[in-house]
Design a protein around this motif. Structure first.
Motif, PDB file in Angstrom:
ATOM      1  N   LEU A  12      11.574  -5.849  -1.443  1.00  0.00           N
ATOM      2  CA  LEU A  12      10.973  -4.516  -1.378  1.00  0.00           C
ATOM      3  C   LEU A  12      11.798  -3.442  -2.075  1.00  0.00           C
ATOM      4  O   LEU A  12      13.031  -3.420  -2.003  1.00  0.00           O
ATOM      5  N   ASN A  13      11.105  -2.526  -2.702  1.00  0.00           N
ATOM      6  CA  ASN A  13      11.701  -1.313  -3.242  1.00  0.00           C
ATOM      7  C   ASN A  13      11.961  -0.313  -2.120  1.00  0.00           C
ATOM      8  O   ASN A  13      11.520  -0.508  -0.976  1.00  0.00           O
ATOM      9  N   ARG A  14      12.625   0.761  -2.447  1.00  0.00           N
ATOM     10  CA  ARG A  14      12.778   1.861  -1.495  1.00  0.00           C
ATOM     11  C   ARG A  14      11.389   2.369  -1.091  1.00  0.00           C
ATOM     12  O   ARG A  14      10.501   2.485  -1.928  1.00  0.00           O
ATOM     13  N   GLY A  15      11.251   2.636   0.197  1.00  0.00           N
ATOM     14  CA  GLY A  15       9.961   3.082   0.708  1.00  0.00           C
ATOM     15  C   GLY A  15       8.938   1.974   0.837  1.00  0.00           C
ATOM     16  O   GLY A  15       7.752   2.243   1.075  1.00  0.00           O
TER      17      GLY A  15
ATOM     18  N   PRO B  90      19.809  -1.817   5.111  1.00  0.00           N
ATOM     19  CA  PRO B  90      18.781  -1.655   4.084  1.00  0.00           C
ATOM     20  C   PRO B  90      17.478  -1.076   4.629  1.00  0.00           C
ATOM     21  O   PRO B  90      16.808  -0.291   3.954  1.00  0.00           O
ATOM     22  N   THR B  91      17.129  -1.457   5.865  1.00  0.00           N
ATOM     23  CA  THR B  91      15.896  -0.941   6.454  1.00  0.00           C
ATOM     24  C   THR B  91      15.950   0.574   6.569  1.00  0.00           C
ATOM     25  O   THR B  91      14.996   1.291   6.209  1.00  0.00           O
ATOM     26  N   VAL B  92      17.077   1.076   7.058  1.00  0.00           N
ATOM     27  CA  VAL B  92      17.215   2.519   7.260  1.00  0.00           C
ATOM     28  C   VAL B  92      17.424   3.259   5.940  1.00  0.00           C
ATOM     29  O   VAL B  92      16.723   4.229   5.626  1.00  0.00           O
ATOM     30  N   LEU B  93      18.385   2.796   5.147  1.00  0.00           N
ATOM     31  CA  LEU B  93      18.754   3.539   3.939  1.00  0.00           C
ATOM     32  C   LEU B  93      17.668   3.503   2.868  1.00  0.00           C
ATOM     33  O   LEU B  93      17.552   4.435   2.063  1.00  0.00           O
ATOM     34  N   LYS B  94      16.880   2.439   2.843  1.00  0.00           N
ATOM     35  CA  LYS B  94      15.804   2.352   1.855  1.00  0.00           C
ATOM     36  C   LYS B  94      14.462   2.822   2.409  1.00  0.00           C
ATOM     37  O   LYS B  94      13.456   2.835   1.701  1.00  0.00           O
TER      38      LYS B  94
END
Length: 336
Positions: free
Chosen positions: A250-253, A273-277
């Motif tokens: 997955l990309n950001r968002g 990654p879940t939070v920051l992206k």
């Protein structure tokens, strides 16, 4: 009537002679024309999930047939109507989830072929209010897979809020995935099909997938990254590893939509990654009666194709073995 019955979890189904059921208040009896084989039916027969069905029971939640009798108080359906018997066999109609359009989350629901007898039989009972009409122009063999594979994949695309031009990675090109490719295209997505079999990837290409990735030959995360990454990953493969790959692609968002239910039942999600992206993780369970009506309407207007092979009901155990061995291109449908 003939019915395929689970008499013991984990054992082959038995073909039995049973009385044709009589409809009670609010029910309809349906002469089954076709019933699709969903992987959930195999999970049910094997008792794979934490909440197990109680034998003896008749599986099947992709049933399509003609109403031959009505119980007291039924006014919304008529003898002669062609209807579908889907996973959502009954919901209470009064809880917050039923009232606000999320009836598939009702805690008092009954599920066809799991908590109540389903459609692996020549006749079946259905709550008439949950028997969705099949429109003219949709054959029973097409309507059967659409009643679960279709509505489930359609709903997963819907809850992902796919936008035109977004990249959608479809993990698992089987009964659900081959339809998801088509629904994602209908909303304008760039579709990346992921599977471990070239034949299924060829099928995805024929249905309009823009890119294909053979996860048995290359790392799908790397391959999808070279295509610009995925904005949405749809997880249909019954493999925890594929869920990890879908997340990592997955990309950001991005949005990971979880649909398949591996018997292992555990998914590892890295927090950073879940939070920051800004990743969203969405669970999507089948679809409502309205969702199914929309699926049938799209098919009646020629917007989708169902890829299915037919079998006889007495081939039920062989058919399940074929599905488990990955020998089926998309969907198997029992014709009665």
């Amino acid at each position: 009537m003939k019915a395929a019955v689970v008499t013991e979890l984990g054992q082959p189904l038995e073909l039995q002679e049973r009385p044709v059921p009589d409809p009670g208040p609010g029910q309809a009896v349906v002469r089954i024309e076709a019933s699709g084989l969903c992987h959930t039916d195999i999970h049910a027969a094997h008792g794979d999930w934490p909440v197990k069905p109680a034998p003896p029971f008749v599986p099947g939640h992709e049933g399509v047939g003609i109403i031959t009798g009505l119980g007291e108080g039924v006014t919304e359906r008529a003898v002669g109507d062609r209807v579908a018997i889907a996973w959502l066999g009954h919901a209470c109609g009064h809880c917050r989830y039923c009232i606000d359009g999320r009836e598939t989350l009702c805690e008092r629901q009954e599920n066809s072929g799991y908590s109540i007898d389903g459609a692996y039989a020549e006749y079946a009972l259905v709550d008439a209010a949950f028997a969705v009409r099949v429109p003219e122009g949709v054959s029973p063999v097409d309507a059967a897979p659409l009643s679960c594979a279709g509505v489930t994949s359609y709903k997963s695309v819907k809850v992902a809020h796919v936008q035109p031009g977004e990249k959608v990675a479809v993990f698992g090109i089987g009964g659900l995935g081959h339809l998801a490719v088509q629904y994602a295209r209908l909303v304008g997505a760039v579709v990346i099909a992921v599977d471990i079999e070239d034949a299924k990837l060829e099928l995805a290409t024929s249905l309009g997938a823009d890119h294909v990735v053979n996860a048995a030959e290359v790392d799908p995360v790397t391959a999808i990254a070279t295509l610009g990454g995925a904005d949405v990953s749809l997880a249909y493969a019954v493999s925890p590893t594929s869920f990890d790959q879908a997340f990592a692609s997955l990309n950001r968002g991005g949005r990971l939509v979880c649909v398949a239910l591996p018997a292992e039942g555990v998914m590892s999600i890295p927090i950073f990654p879940t939070v920051l992206k800004g990743i969203q993780i969405i669970g999507s369970i089948v679809g409502t009666r309205q969702d199914l009506a929309e699926v049938f309407d799209l098919h009646a207007r020629g917007r989708t194709r169902v890829i299915a092979e037919t079998r006889r009901l007495d081939q039920v155990n062989e058919a399940m073995a074929q599905v488990l061995a990955g020998e089926v291109s998309a969907r198997l449908v029992f014709e009665m």
